[in-house]
Design an enzyme around this catalytic site. Structure first.
Site, PDB file in Angstrom:
ATOM      1  N   SER A  66      31.161  28.527  15.237  1.00 51.82           N
ATOM      2  CA  SER A  66      30.596  27.175  15.265  1.00 51.82           C
ATOM      3  C   SER A  66      29.228  27.521  15.843  1.00 51.82           C
ATOM      4  O   SER A  66      29.096  28.037  16.696  1.00 51.82           O
ATOM      5  CB  SER A  66      31.416  26.104  15.979  1.00 51.82           C
ATOM      6  OG  SER A  66      32.741  26.200  15.309  1.00 51.82           O
TER       7      SER A  66
HETATM    8  N1  SAH Z   1      36.063  28.159  17.300  1.00 47.53           N
HETATM    9  C1  SAH Z   1      35.913  29.036  16.452  1.00 47.53           C
HETATM   10  C2  SAH Z   1      35.779  28.563  14.989  1.00 47.53           C
HETATM   11  C3  SAH Z   1      36.333  29.414  13.887  1.00 47.53           C
HETATM   12  S1  SAH Z   1      36.397  28.696  12.673  1.00 47.53           S
HETATM   13  C4  SAH Z   1      34.927  29.863  16.881  1.00 47.53           C
HETATM   14  O1  SAH Z   1      33.761  29.289  17.339  1.00 47.53           O
HETATM   15  O2  SAH Z   1      34.694  31.046  16.512  1.00 47.53           O
HETATM   16  C5  SAH Z   1      37.918  27.976  12.417  1.00 47.53           C
HETATM   17  C6  SAH Z   1      38.919  28.905  12.565  1.00 47.53           C
HETATM   18  O3  SAH Z   1      40.278  28.037  12.202  1.00 47.53           O
HETATM   19  C7  SAH Z   1      39.312  30.003  11.331  1.00 47.53           C
HETATM   20  O4  SAH Z   1      39.130  31.338  12.432  1.00 47.53           O
HETATM   21  C8  SAH Z   1      40.308  29.706  10.633  1.00 47.53           C
HETATM   22  O5  SAH Z   1      41.060  30.958  10.357  1.00 47.53           O
HETATM   23  C9  SAH Z   1      41.315  29.050  11.615  1.00 47.53           C
HETATM   24  N2  SAH Z   1      42.278  28.029  10.877  1.00 47.53           N
HETATM   25  C10 SAH Z   1      42.099  27.505   9.815  1.00 47.53           C
HETATM   26  N3  SAH Z   1      43.670  26.864   9.572  1.00 47.53           N
HETATM   27  C11 SAH Z   1      44.133  27.251  10.507  1.00 47.53           C
HETATM   28  C12 SAH Z   1      45.623  26.701  10.975  1.00 47.53           C
HETATM   29  N4  SAH Z   1      46.419  25.946  10.185  1.00 47.53           N
HETATM   30  N5  SAH Z   1      46.173  27.256  12.232  1.00 47.53           N
HETATM   31  C13 SAH Z   1      45.436  28.186  12.989  1.00 47.53           C
HETATM   32  N6  SAH Z   1      44.176  28.405  12.589  1.00 47.53           N
HETATM   33  C14 SAH Z   1      43.659  28.122  11.539  1.00 47.53           C
END
Ligand code: SAH
Length: 220
Positions: A66
């Site tokens: 993000s």
């Molecule tokens: N906070 C992270 C954002 C990653 S994007 C950063 O700054 O790097 C969001 C993430 O949520 C992705 O890695 C995706 O694989 C994960 N995600 C999506 N659905 C999910 C679920 N049901 N349970 C766990 N993770 C999930």
């Protein structure tokens, strides 16, 4: 190498000043965490020079790290208590947001559905000496009831609604911070648990990757 680390530290100071404090994030503990976590170690090496820019970046598996401002804002909205706090994060991704939370909470529980992302995030946090984080691979839409109630729950992927399992896993007065809306765009919302129901605040428009799971979006 040392000179390069200094350059990254300088880039972080500017990131905090120009992108985060300038947009109204005031919490000193959040700003300090944002100044100390090396975001360039959370992106693929080819993007390291853009790590302190004002946007999201790809991290593999079709996912993104993000935008720094959004990470800071979501963290501030959680209002993590200074002592003994336990926080649940859904969507570990690169682990960058997780590392920020680990600076502010006593314990962080984080769930990621992609095992490869979770493994890389875990290795990064260990390398940085952050040992107060518990990792789980699986569907975060169900929460992590074994360690509930949490002082705050942060969802870093976009959901159509608050997954029904989550409200009961946050303590009275605690917050759920979550992007809600369609796949194309969402509103960042903060839900606060009160005696009888939740107080709901709309914060700003955002664009997150979808939360995929039993109580999120179906896999396409
Ligand atoms: N906070 C992270 C954002 C990653 S994007 C950063 O700054 O790097 C969001 C993430 O949520 C992705 O890695 C995706 O694989 C994960 N995600 C999506 N659905 C999910 C679920 N049901 N349970 C766990 N993770 C999930």
């Amino acid at each position: 190498m040392a000179a390069q680390e200094d350059a990254f530290a300088e880039a972080r100071r500017r990131m905090v000043e120009e992108q985060i404090a300038a947009r109204g994030v005031r919490d000193a503990r959040v700003l300090e965490a944002m100044r100390s976590v090396p975001r360039h170690l959370f992106v693929p090496p080819k993007y390291a020079e853009w790590a302190y820019g004002d946007g999201p970046l790809p991290i593999g598996n079709g996912q993104t790290i993000s935008q720094p401002y959004i990470v800071a804002l979501m963290t501030e909205l959680l209002e993590i208590p200074p002592q003994g706090a336990r926080v649940l994060e859904i969507g570990t991704g690169s682990g960058y947001q997780t590392a920020i939370l680990a600076h502010l909470a006593a314990e962080v529980f984080t769930i990621e559905r992609h095992a490869s992302l979770a493994a890389e995030a875990k290795a990064r946090l260990r390398r940085l000496g952050l040992e107060n984080v518990h990792f789980r691979v699986g569907d975060g839409t169900l929460g992590w009831p074994e360690h509930a109630p949490y002082d705050g729950i942060l969802v870093t992927a976009a959901a159509p609604e608050v997954p029904p399992a989550l409200p009961e896993q946050v303590r009275l007065g605690g917050h759920i911070v979550i992007p809600l809306g369609g796949r194309g765009g969402q509103t960042l919302e903060r839900w606060t648990r009160r005696e009888d129901d939740f107080e709901r605040e709309s914060i700003i428009p955002v664009a997150f990757v979808p939360l995929v799971g039993k109580q999120g979006w179906p896999e396409t």
